[in-house]
Design a protein around this motif. Sequence first.
Motif, PDB file in Angstrom:
ATOM      1  N   THR A   1       7.501   8.978  -3.958  1.00 40.21           N
ATOM      2  CA  THR A   1       7.178   9.995  -2.964  1.00 40.21           C
ATOM      3  C   THR A   1       7.262   9.374  -1.569  1.00 40.21           C
ATOM      4  O   THR A   1       7.813   8.291  -1.391  1.00 40.21           O
ATOM      5  CB  THR A   1       5.793  10.617  -3.250  1.00 40.21           C
ATOM      6  N   TRP A   2       6.709  10.064  -0.571  1.00 42.96           N
ATOM      7  CA  TRP A   2       6.859   9.668   0.826  1.00 42.96           C
ATOM      8  C   TRP A   2       5.500   9.688   1.497  1.00 42.96           C
ATOM      9  O   TRP A   2       4.769  10.673   1.405  1.00 42.96           O
ATOM     10  CB  TRP A   2       7.826  10.614   1.538  1.00 42.96           C
ATOM     11  N   LEU A   3       5.172   8.617   2.174  1.00 46.68           N
ATOM     12  CA  LEU A   3       3.862   8.469   2.795  1.00 46.68           C
ATOM     13  C   LEU A   3       3.990   8.496   4.310  1.00 46.68           C
ATOM     14  O   LEU A   3       4.840   7.811   4.887  1.00 46.68           O
ATOM     15  CB  LEU A   3       3.243   7.133   2.348  1.00 46.68           C
ATOM     16  N   ASN A   4       3.146   9.312   4.949  1.00 48.40           N
ATOM     17  CA  ASN A   4       3.068   9.308   6.410  1.00 48.40           C
ATOM     18  C   ASN A   4       2.451   7.979   6.847  1.00 48.40           C
ATOM     19  O   ASN A   4       1.390   7.595   6.354  1.00 48.40           O
ATOM     20  CB  ASN A   4       2.214  10.481   6.887  1.00 48.40           C
ATOM     21  N   THR A   5       3.107   7.270   7.751  1.00 46.16           N
ATOM     22  CA  THR A   5       2.618   5.941   8.121  1.00 46.16           C
ATOM     23  C   THR A   5       1.239   5.991   8.780  1.00 46.16           C
ATOM     24  O   THR A   5       0.517   4.986   8.772  1.00 46.16           O
ATOM     25  CB  THR A   5       3.610   5.242   9.055  1.00 46.16           C
ATOM     26  N   GLU A   6       0.845   7.132   9.322  1.00 50.12           N
ATOM     27  CA  GLU A   6      -0.485   7.252   9.917  1.00 50.12           C
ATOM     28  C   GLU A   6      -1.581   7.213   8.857  1.00 50.12           C
ATOM     29  O   GLU A   6      -2.758   7.017   9.188  1.00 50.12           O
ATOM     30  CB  GLU A   6      -0.584   8.546  10.727  1.00 50.12           C
ATOM     31  N   ASP A   7      -1.216   7.402   7.597  1.00 51.64           N
ATOM     32  CA  ASP A   7      -2.201   7.423   6.513  1.00 51.64           C
ATOM     33  C   ASP A   7      -2.342   6.085   5.808  1.00 51.64           C
ATOM     34  O   ASP A   7      -2.996   5.980   4.767  1.00 51.64           O
ATOM     35  CB  ASP A   7      -1.834   8.509   5.493  1.00 51.64           C
ATOM     36  N   ILE A   8      -1.743   5.037   6.361  1.00 55.24           N
ATOM     37  CA  ILE A   8      -1.866   3.699   5.789  1.00 55.24           C
ATOM     38  C   ILE A   8      -3.108   3.013   6.351  1.00 55.24           C
ATOM     39  O   ILE A   8      -3.271   2.891   7.565  1.00 55.24           O
ATOM     40  CB  ILE A   8      -0.616   2.846   6.102  1.00 55.24           C
ATOM     41  N   GLU A   9      -3.984   2.562   5.454  1.00 57.08           N
ATOM     42  CA  GLU A   9      -5.196   1.867   5.882  1.00 57.08           C
ATOM     43  C   GLU A   9      -5.004   0.356   5.945  1.00 57.08           C
ATOM     44  O   GLU A   9      -5.531  -0.316   6.833  1.00 57.08           O
ATOM     45  CB  GLU A   9      -6.356   2.187   4.935  1.00 57.08           C
ATOM     46  N   SER A  10      -4.275  -0.193   4.998  1.00 56.14           N
ATOM     47  CA  SER A  10      -4.033  -1.632   4.969  1.00 56.14           C
ATOM     48  C   SER A  10      -2.848  -1.918   4.066  1.00 56.14           C
ATOM     49  O   SER A  10      -2.382  -1.029   3.334  1.00 56.14           O
ATOM     50  CB  SER A  10      -5.272  -2.391   4.478  1.00 56.14           C
ATOM     51  N   SER A  11      -2.364  -3.157   4.101  1.00 55.90           N
ATOM     52  CA  SER A  11      -1.234  -3.530   3.256  1.00 55.90           C
ATOM     53  C   SER A  11      -1.436  -4.933   2.709  1.00 55.90           C
ATOM     54  O   SER A  11      -2.124  -5.767   3.320  1.00 55.90           O
ATOM     55  CB  SER A  11       0.078  -3.437   4.029  1.00 55.90           C
ATOM     56  N   SER A  12      -0.832  -5.184   1.546  1.00 57.68           N
ATOM     57  CA  SER A  12      -0.859  -6.513   0.932  1.00 57.68           C
ATOM     58  C   SER A  12       0.546  -6.823   0.434  1.00 57.68           C
ATOM     59  O   SER A  12       1.110  -6.059  -0.352  1.00 57.68           O
ATOM     60  CB  SER A  12      -1.847  -6.562  -0.238  1.00 57.68           C
ATOM     61  N   SER A  13       1.096  -7.934   0.886  1.00 57.40           N
ATOM     62  CA  SER A  13       2.408  -8.367   0.410  1.00 57.40           C
ATOM     63  C   SER A  13       2.213  -9.235  -0.828  1.00 57.40           C
ATOM     64  O   SER A  13       1.103  -9.716  -1.100  1.00 57.40           O
ATOM     65  CB  SER A  13       3.119  -9.163   1.502  1.00 57.40           C
ATOM     66  N   PRO A  14       3.273  -9.465  -1.601  1.00 52.15           N
ATOM     67  CA  PRO A  14       3.129 -10.351  -2.766  1.00 52.15           C
ATOM     68  C   PRO A  14       2.562 -11.718  -2.397  1.00 52.15           C
ATOM     69  O   PRO A  14       1.698 -12.253  -3.105  1.00 52.15           O
ATOM     70  CB  PRO A  14       4.563 -10.440  -3.307  1.00 52.15           C
ATOM     71  N   GLU A  15       3.021 -12.302  -1.284  1.00 47.28           N
ATOM     72  CA  GLU A  15       2.526 -13.624  -0.910  1.00 47.28           C
ATOM     73  C   GLU A  15       1.054 -13.594  -0.498  1.00 47.28           C
ATOM     74  O   GLU A  15       0.342 -14.601  -0.645  1.00 47.28           O
ATOM     75  CB  GLU A  15       3.377 -14.243   0.195  1.00 47.28           C
ATOM     76  N   ASP A  16       0.570 -12.442  -0.013  1.00 48.33           N
ATOM     77  CA  ASP A  16      -0.857 -12.304   0.297  1.00 48.33           C
ATOM     78  C   ASP A  16      -1.707 -12.429  -0.964  1.00 48.33           C
ATOM     79  O   ASP A  16      -2.885 -12.815  -0.896  1.00 48.33           O
ATOM     80  CB  ASP A  16      -1.153 -10.946   0.937  1.00 48.33           C
ATOM     81  N   LEU A  17      -1.120 -12.059  -2.116  1.00 49.45           N
ATOM     82  CA  LEU A  17      -1.872 -11.986  -3.368  1.00 49.45           C
ATOM     83  C   LEU A  17      -1.741 -13.238  -4.223  1.00 49.45           C
ATOM     84  O   LEU A  17      -2.411 -13.362  -5.247  1.00 49.45           O
ATOM     85  CB  LEU A  17      -1.391 -10.776  -4.181  1.00 49.45           C
ATOM     86  N   ARG A  18      -0.909 -14.170  -3.797  1.00 52.10           N
ATOM     87  CA  ARG A  18      -0.613 -15.339  -4.643  1.00 52.10           C
ATOM     88  C   ARG A  18      -1.874 -16.121  -5.026  1.00 52.10           C
ATOM     89  O   ARG A  18      -2.017 -16.554  -6.165  1.00 52.10           O
ATOM     90  CB  ARG A  18       0.350 -16.268  -3.903  1.00 52.10           C
ATOM     91  N   ASP A  19      -2.790 -16.297  -4.088  1.00 42.87           N
ATOM     92  CA  ASP A  19      -3.963 -17.123  -4.351  1.00 42.87           C
ATOM     93  C   ASP A  19      -5.226 -16.313  -4.607  1.00 42.87           C
ATOM     94  O   ASP A  19      -6.333 -16.872  -4.642  1.00 42.87           O
ATOM     95  CB  ASP A  19      -4.192 -18.083  -3.174  1.00 42.87           C
ATOM     96  N   VAL A  20      -5.086 -15.011  -4.775  1.00 40.12           N
ATOM     97  CA  VAL A  20      -6.236 -14.168  -5.118  1.00 40.12           C
ATOM     98  C   VAL A  20      -6.578 -14.393  -6.586  1.00 40.12           C
ATOM     99  O   VAL A  20      -5.706 -14.348  -7.460  1.00 40.12           O
ATOM    100  CB  VAL A  20      -5.928 -12.681  -4.854  1.00 40.12           C
ATOM    101  N   GLU A  21      -7.855 -14.629  -6.864  1.00 43.03           N
ATOM    102  CA  GLU A  21      -8.288 -14.873  -8.234  1.00 43.03           C
ATOM    103  C   GLU A  21      -8.633 -13.553  -8.930  1.00 43.03           C
ATOM    104  O   GLU A  21      -9.293 -12.697  -8.343  1.00 43.03           O
ATOM    105  CB  GLU A  21      -9.518 -15.775  -8.257  1.00 43.03           C
ATOM    106  N   PRO A  22      -8.205 -13.381 -10.170  1.00 44.48           N
ATOM    107  CA  PRO A  22      -8.621 -12.190 -10.918  1.00 44.48           C
ATOM    108  C   PRO A  22     -10.097 -12.304 -11.293  1.00 44.48           C
ATOM    109  O   PRO A  22     -10.705 -13.382 -11.171  1.00 44.48           O
ATOM    110  CB  PRO A  22      -7.740 -12.243 -12.173  1.00 44.48           C
ATOM    111  N   LEU A  23     -10.657 -11.208 -11.750  1.00 44.87           N
ATOM    112  CA  LEU A  23     -12.041 -11.242 -12.234  1.00 44.87           C
ATOM    113  C   LEU A  23     -12.142 -12.253 -13.369  1.00 44.87           C
ATOM    114  O   LEU A  23     -11.200 -12.435 -14.149  1.00 44.87           O
ATOM    115  CB  LEU A  23     -12.455  -9.857 -12.717  1.00 44.87           C
ATOM    116  N   SER A  24     -13.305 -12.908 -13.480  1.00 48.52           N
ATOM    117  CA  SER A  24     -13.474 -13.955 -14.489  1.00 48.52           C
ATOM    118  C   SER A  24     -13.225 -13.434 -15.895  1.00 48.52           C
ATOM    119  O   SER A  24     -12.732 -14.166 -16.756  1.00 48.52           O
ATOM    120  CB  SER A  24     -14.874 -14.553 -14.387  1.00 48.52           C
TER     121      SER A  24
END
Length: 225
Positions: free
Chosen positions: A79-102
């Motif tokens: 689908t198509w998102l109005n850019t004014e409705d974006i609250e935040s973004s995460s790129s793949p590299e932003d998530l590389r060091d994020v730990e999953p729940l234990s």
Amino acid sequence: MRACAAPPFAADAPRVDDARWRAHDLLRVARLAPSDNEPDWVRGALARAPWVVVRRTCAAAGFVAVGVRGCVRSERFGTWLNTEDIESSSSPEDLRDVEPLSTRRALPAFIALATLRATASPLRNHVWGPTGSAGFELATGVPTLTASSDLDILIRLPQRISRAAIDTLAQTLAQAASRAGTRIDAQLETPAGGVALAELAAHKPRVLARASSGAQRIADPWQAP
């Protein structure tokens, strides 16, 4: 995407490639306008996790092409998102060091991801991170992976690397996948678009490159179209 909404802009409207968001980025949305052919599951999916993934398609100014994930693999909606409705973004590299729940770390895909982060591998020379179910779960905190899920990763390769380096990357990922008991599917982001590492490692004369303008088989992913 298995189904896609009609664009909320004129068919002849100029398309732009907004550099603020790239394919595989995850966007947290404040709202997403419903479309006429929207599947019944979409609203429930957004209530559970108000996140969408950027698609590799150009949109008119003020919009971005996105996909909504449901609970099962068959539930995908473009689908198509109005850019004014974006609250935040995460790129793949932003998530590389994020730990999953234990309680989720023992899943094979997360074991594979931890192995790639901890190993002194050729990945340390590149910008990379998880996409697919692993990336979605790390961004949203919503359980998405299953015991049978592959690990999908994106490796950014704006500059050409040697055939030997491609082979080493493929071998490193295969070894990490074998130890974790899963499969690692790597996509390389090149000037020509997204290319599967497996295709390049197979030394095919032409590989499939997915770009915002469409997919095509090319001989050199580092030769921008």
